[in-house]
Design a protein around this motif. Structure first.
Motif, PDB file in Angstrom:
ATOM      1  N   TRP A 142       0.411  -0.913   0.035  1.00 38.04           N
ATOM      2  CA  TRP A 142      -0.031   0.159   0.127  1.00 38.04           C
ATOM      3  C   TRP A 142       0.477   1.377   0.149  1.00 38.04           C
ATOM      4  CZ3 TRP A 142       1.009   2.910   3.785  1.00 38.04           C
ATOM      5  CH2 TRP A 142       1.617   2.164   5.128  1.00 38.04           C
ATOM      6  N   THR A 143       2.418   1.554  -0.024  1.00 31.90           N
ATOM      7  CA  THR A 143       2.958   2.737   0.977  1.00 31.90           C
ATOM      8  C   THR A 143       3.475   3.471  -0.838  1.00 31.90           C
ATOM      9  OG1 THR A 143       5.104   1.395  -0.071  1.00 31.90           O
ATOM     10  CG2 THR A 143       4.319   1.656   2.352  1.00 31.90           C
ATOM     11  N   GLU A 144       3.077   2.569  -2.007  1.00 29.64           N
ATOM     12  CA  GLU A 144       3.635   4.018  -2.882  1.00 29.64           C
ATOM     13  C   GLU A 144       1.973   3.664  -3.663  1.00 29.64           C
ATOM     14  OE1 GLU A 144       4.770   2.345  -7.902  1.00 29.64           O
ATOM     15  OE2 GLU A 144       5.723   0.421  -6.375  1.00 29.64           O
ATOM     16  N   GLN A 145       0.923   3.464  -3.486  1.00 30.82           N
ATOM     17  CA  GLN A 145       0.153   3.625  -4.041  1.00 30.82           C
ATOM     18  C   GLN A 145       0.016   5.304  -3.404  1.00 30.82           C
ATOM     19  OE1 GLN A 145      -2.519   2.303  -6.166  1.00 30.82           O
ATOM     20  NE2 GLN A 145      -2.906   4.741  -5.958  1.00 30.82           N
ATOM     21  N   LEU A 146      -0.041   4.900  -1.750  1.00 30.07           N
ATOM     22  CA  LEU A 146      -0.579   6.097  -0.742  1.00 30.07           C
ATOM     23  C   LEU A 146       0.060   7.155  -0.752  1.00 30.07           C
ATOM     24  CD1 LEU A 146      -1.615   7.124   1.692  1.00 30.07           C
ATOM     25  CD2 LEU A 146      -0.474   6.004   2.858  1.00 30.07           C
ATOM     26  N   VAL A 147       1.673   7.097  -1.089  1.00 29.01           N
ATOM     27  CA  VAL A 147       2.255   8.365  -2.108  1.00 29.01           C
ATOM     28  C   VAL A 147       2.164   8.577  -3.133  1.00 29.01           C
ATOM     29  CG1 VAL A 147       4.800   8.929  -3.168  1.00 29.01           C
ATOM     30  CG2 VAL A 147       4.244   7.400  -0.207  1.00 29.01           C
ATOM     31  N   ARG A 148       1.397   8.191  -4.071  1.00 27.24           N
ATOM     32  CA  ARG A 148       1.351   8.392  -5.472  1.00 27.24           C
ATOM     33  C   ARG A 148      -0.256   9.669  -5.208  1.00 27.24           C
ATOM     34  NH1 ARG A 148       0.888   3.204  -9.237  1.00 27.24           N
ATOM     35  NH2 ARG A 148       2.714   2.965  -9.039  1.00 27.24           N
ATOM     36  N   LEU A 149      -1.049   8.667  -3.822  1.00 20.42           N
ATOM     37  CA  LEU A 149      -2.352   9.738  -3.993  1.00 20.42           C
ATOM     38  C   LEU A 149      -1.900  11.024  -3.050  1.00 20.42           C
ATOM     39  CD1 LEU A 149      -5.403   9.880  -3.334  1.00 20.42           C
ATOM     40  CD2 LEU A 149      -4.621   8.761  -1.187  1.00 20.42           C
ATOM     41  N   MET A 150      -1.165  10.932  -2.304  1.00 14.52           N
ATOM     42  CA  MET A 150      -0.498  12.124  -1.917  1.00 14.52           C
ATOM     43  C   MET A 150      -0.057  13.178  -2.665  1.00 14.52           C
ATOM     44  SD  MET A 150       1.310  11.266   2.165  1.00 14.52           S
ATOM     45  CE  MET A 150       0.031   9.742   2.838  1.00 14.52           C
ATOM     46  N   LEU A 151       0.961  12.386  -3.364  1.00 16.15           N
ATOM     47  CA  LEU A 151       1.179  13.514  -4.449  1.00 16.15           C
ATOM     48  C   LEU A 151       0.462  14.574  -5.238  1.00 16.15           C
ATOM     49  CD1 LEU A 151       4.419  14.142  -5.985  1.00 16.15           C
ATOM     50  CD2 LEU A 151       4.038  12.483  -7.640  1.00 16.15           C
ATOM     51  N   VAL A 152      -0.626  13.680  -5.429  1.00 18.81           N
ATOM     52  CA  VAL A 152      -1.742  14.489  -5.811  1.00 18.81           C
ATOM     53  C   VAL A 152      -2.834  15.058  -5.211  1.00 18.81           C
ATOM     54  CG1 VAL A 152      -4.136  14.188  -6.963  1.00 18.81           C
ATOM     55  CG2 VAL A 152      -2.946  12.049  -7.695  1.00 18.81           C
ATOM     56  N   TRP A 153      -2.667  14.997  -3.824  1.00 17.15           N
ATOM     57  CA  TRP A 153      -3.473  16.119  -3.221  1.00 17.15           C
ATOM     58  C   TRP A 153      -1.974  17.389  -3.074  1.00 17.15           C
ATOM     59  CZ3 TRP A 153      -7.756  17.249  -0.626  1.00 17.15           C
ATOM     60  CH2 TRP A 153      -8.299  16.248  -0.633  1.00 17.15           C
ATOM     61  N   GLN A 188     -15.748   2.296  -5.728  1.00 17.13           N
ATOM     62  CA  GLN A 188     -14.566   2.157  -6.304  1.00 17.13           C
ATOM     63  C   GLN A 188     -13.125   2.355  -5.767  1.00 17.13           C
ATOM     64  OE1 GLN A 188     -13.159   3.821 -10.373  1.00 17.13           O
ATOM     65  NE2 GLN A 188     -14.890   3.123 -11.312  1.00 17.13           N
ATOM     66  N   VAL A 189     -12.738   1.393  -5.240  1.00 12.70           N
ATOM     67  CA  VAL A 189     -11.264   1.457  -4.494  1.00 12.70           C
ATOM     68  C   VAL A 189     -10.129   1.565  -5.048  1.00 12.70           C
ATOM     69  CG1 VAL A 189     -13.120   0.937  -1.969  1.00 12.70           C
ATOM     70  CG2 VAL A 189     -11.652  -1.222  -3.443  1.00 12.70           C
ATOM     71  N   PHE A 190      -9.217   1.392  -4.455  1.00  5.04           N
ATOM     72  CA  PHE A 190      -8.025   1.041  -5.134  1.00  5.04           C
ATOM     73  C   PHE A 190      -7.151  -0.076  -4.934  1.00  5.04           C
ATOM     74  CE2 PHE A 190      -7.163   6.020  -3.994  1.00  5.04           C
ATOM     75  CZ  PHE A 190      -7.130   6.126  -5.591  1.00  5.04           C
ATOM     76  N   THR A 191      -6.605  -1.137  -6.235  1.00  6.03           N
ATOM     77  CA  THR A 191      -6.408  -1.903  -5.254  1.00  6.03           C
ATOM     78  C   THR A 191      -5.036  -2.435  -4.091  1.00  6.03           C
ATOM     79  OG1 THR A 191      -5.292  -2.133  -7.192  1.00  6.03           O
ATOM     80  CG2 THR A 191      -7.144  -3.547  -7.314  1.00  6.03           C
ATOM     81  N   ALA A 192      -4.691  -1.692  -4.116  1.00  8.56           N
ATOM     82  CA  ALA A 192      -3.442  -1.692  -3.330  1.00  8.56           C
ATOM     83  C   ALA A 192      -3.818  -1.364  -1.370  1.00  8.56           C
ATOM     84  CB  ALA A 192      -2.502  -1.222  -3.582  1.00  8.56           C
ATOM     85  N   MET A 193      -4.477  -0.184  -1.728  1.00  8.42           N
ATOM     86  CA  MET A 193      -5.582   0.009  -0.197  1.00  8.42           C
ATOM     87  C   MET A 193      -6.755  -0.247  -0.553  1.00  8.42           C
ATOM     88  SD  MET A 193      -3.123   4.231   0.290  1.00  8.42           S
ATOM     89  CE  MET A 193      -4.374   4.827  -1.642  1.00  8.42           C
ATOM     90  N   PRO A 194      -7.215  -1.327  -0.175  1.00  2.00           N
ATOM     91  CA  PRO A 194      -9.278  -1.565  -0.569  1.00  2.00           C
ATOM     92  C   PRO A 194     -10.044  -0.816   0.758  1.00  2.00           C
ATOM     93  CG  PRO A 194      -7.981  -3.288   0.437  1.00  2.00           C
ATOM     94  CD  PRO A 194      -6.706  -2.590   0.157  1.00  2.00           C
ATOM     95  N   TRP A 195      -9.173  -0.897   1.708  1.00  4.44           N
ATOM     96  CA  TRP A 195      -9.741   0.731   2.506  1.00  4.44           C
ATOM     97  C   TRP A 195      -9.722   1.805   1.797  1.00  4.44           C
ATOM     98  CZ3 TRP A 195      -6.465   4.188   3.759  1.00  4.44           C
ATOM     99  CH2 TRP A 195      -4.748   3.845   3.615  1.00  4.44           C
ATOM    100  N   CYS A 196      -9.643   2.308   1.127  1.00  4.13           N
ATOM    101  CA  CYS A 196      -8.991   3.418   0.901  1.00  4.13           C
ATOM    102  C   CYS A 196     -10.041   4.062  -0.706  1.00  4.13           C
ATOM    103  CB  CYS A 196      -8.089   4.396   0.699  1.00  4.13           C
ATOM    104  SG  CYS A 196      -8.081   5.875  -0.183  1.00  4.13           S
ATOM    105  N   PRO A 197     -11.300   4.769  -0.496  1.00  3.33           N
ATOM    106  CA  PRO A 197     -12.049   4.865  -1.665  1.00  3.33           C
ATOM    107  C   PRO A 197     -11.499   5.778  -2.346  1.00  3.33           C
ATOM    108  CG  PRO A 197     -13.487   5.919  -0.122  1.00  3.33           C
ATOM    109  CD  PRO A 197     -11.837   5.206   0.680  1.00  3.33           C
TER     110      PRO A 197
END
Length: 170
Positions: free
Chosen positions: A48-59, A125-134
């Motif tokens: 999940w770390t790589e996906q979360l970092v990408r999400l933060m980069l979008v923000w 829809q949720v992230f594949t690496a982070m199913p807890w995050c929509p």
């Protein structure tokens, strides 16, 4: 409290973008540092770390877009306005047109991104690496960033016209 310190104090809402950028950048650095350590030392990488970092980069990117509107660093018709700099009225007219186009475009984009966000909410829809995050959380950054750009340009223009109306002391 004297009058000067009261005037120099910036309202909390002018700090929102900076707070998001600095906070998320700090969190990203911590997550990436821990991930690098676990990958090379412990031979384990959380998915999940790589996906979360990408999400933060979008923000961070959309917070930066909004902040750019506030500090007058957004893209606009600079070539034409610089060519007319010797004629202040024409120069200011081009800047106003550029700001108007920016405001219309930013609110339109916020609306369009909002439509996409609604579709992801409706489809759960949720992230594949982070199913807890929509997934709509990522699109929310776009809606807020683009709407923020429009609001910040309007805010900057209102401040500009208040200063013109009130003179140099306003």
């Amino acid at each position: 409290m004297n009058l000067e310190s009261k005037e120099k104090r910036e309202p909390f809402y002018n700090q929102i973008e900076k707070f998001i950028i600095v906070s998320f950048m700090t969190i990203m650095m911590v997550i990436l540092s821990v991930t690098i350590f676990t990958r090379f030392v412990l031979n384990y990488t959380p998915s999940w770390t790589e996906q979360l970092v990408r999400l933060m980069l979008v923000w961070i990117s959309f917070a930066g877009i909004s902040w750019a509107g506030m500090i007058d660093a957004h893209m606009k018709v600079t070539a034409i306005s610089l060519a007319t700099k010797k004629h202040p009225k024409v120069f200011e007219t081009f800047l106003m047109i550029g700001d108007l186009v920016t405001v219309v475009y930013s609110f339109y984009m916020a609306y369009r991104i909002g439509i996409t966000m609604k579709m992801t909410i409706d489809q759960y829809q949720v992230f594949t690496a982070m199913p807890w995050c929509p997934k709509w959380v990522m699109y929310l950054a776009g809606v807020l960033g683009m709407a923020g750009l429009g609001l910040r340009v309007i805010q900057r223009r209102v401040k500009y016209f208040k200063n013109l109306k009130g003179g140099e002391n306003a």
